[in-house]
Write an enzyme that holds these catalytic residues in place. Sequence first.
Site, short mmCIF file in Angstrom:
data_model
loop_
_atom_site.label_atom_id
_atom_site.label_comp_id
_atom_site.label_asym_id
_atom_site.label_seq_id
_atom_site.Cartn_x
_atom_site.Cartn_y
_atom_site.Cartn_z
N HIS A 120 99.83 -29.08 69.79
CA HIS A 120 98.38 -28.88 69.80
C HIS A 120 97.85 -28.48 68.43
O HIS A 120 98.54 -27.83 67.64
CB HIS A 120 98.01 -27.80 70.83
CG HIS A 120 98.64 -26.47 70.58
ND1 HIS A 120 98.15 -25.56 69.67
CD2 HIS A 120 99.73 -25.88 71.13
CE1 HIS A 120 98.87 -24.47 69.67
NE2 HIS A 120 99.85 -24.63 70.54
N ASP A 121 96.66 -28.93 68.13
CA ASP A 121 95.93 -28.58 66.91
C ASP A 121 96.60 -29.09 65.64
O ASP A 121 96.28 -28.61 64.54
CB ASP A 121 95.72 -27.06 66.80
CG ASP A 121 95.00 -26.48 68.01
OD1 ASP A 121 93.77 -26.64 68.09
OD2 ASP A 121 95.66 -25.87 68.88
N GLY A 138 102.57 -26.23 67.21
CA GLY A 138 101.12 -26.22 67.08
C GLY A 138 100.64 -25.88 65.69
O GLY A 138 101.30 -25.15 64.95
#
Length: 259
Positions: A120-121, A138
Site C-alpha cells: 500500500h501507498d 508499504g
Amino acid sequence: MKIHPTAIVDSKAELHESVEVGAYTIIEKDVVIGEGTVIETGARIFAGTKLGKFNKVHHGAVIGVGPQDLGFDPSTPSKTIIGDNNTFKEYSNIHKGTKVDSPTIIGNRNYVMGNAHVGHDCILGDDNILTHGLVLAGHVTVGNKAFISGLVAVHQFCFVGDYAMIAGCSKVVQDVPPFATADGNPCTIIGLNTVGLKRGGFSPETRSAIKNAYKVIYHSGLNYRTALDQLEKESGHPPEVLQIIKFFRNSDRGVMNHR
C-alpha cells in the site's frame, strides 16, 4: 469489447471498448480501464483502480486489493492509479493506498513478474523491473529503470533510486542510491550498476563522474554530510551527480553503506 461470459464486470466499471477480459475474472465498481488493456483469466481488479492504456494483467493477478494495514478502515475509498504499457505477471498483487489522498501509484512500462508484491501507498516511476517473489512493503518509493531481483524484501518507507540494481534475496532496510548495485542481508552497496548505465546510454564522461561522486561519498574517509558539502563546492557536475547529492540530502531512513 471482448468479455468472456464467465467474467463478472460491475455495471459501474468503465472499460474502453477495446478492453479484453478473460474467463472468471472479476472487475469491481469504480474501476476505469483504458484502451487496449488485456485482463487475462482469473484476475481481480478491485474498486478504486484506474488502469491506463495497453496494460497486460496476467492470470491470477490482483490489482487494487485492500492494504494489509491493521489500522485501515475498509470504508475508505482509497485508490490505485496505474499508467500505460505495464505488465503484471501471474499472481502478482498490488495493494491500494491507505488514505483517500495517498493512492498507490505505478507509472508506465513497468514489468512486475510472478508473485511479486507491491504494498500500500507505494510509488513506482517508469521502466522498472520487479522480479519473482519480491516484496515492497508499504510506502516504498522506486524511481525509474530500477531492477529489483527475485525474493528481495524492501522495508517500508525506503527509497530505491533511478537505475539502481538490487541482487536476489537481499534485505533492504535503508535507501538504495541511484546508479548503484546493492546486495546482501542486510543490503549494502557493492558498486555501480555499470551494465545498466551502459545500456541506458550514459556517456563515458557521465559514468566517470558518477563513479567519482561515489568515491568521494564512500571512500574518502569523510562523513556523508562533509562529503556532500565537498561535492557541492565543485562545479561542472552533470545532472546525475546532482541527483545523487539530492538523494542523500533528502533521505529520511539514511542511505545504505558501502560493503
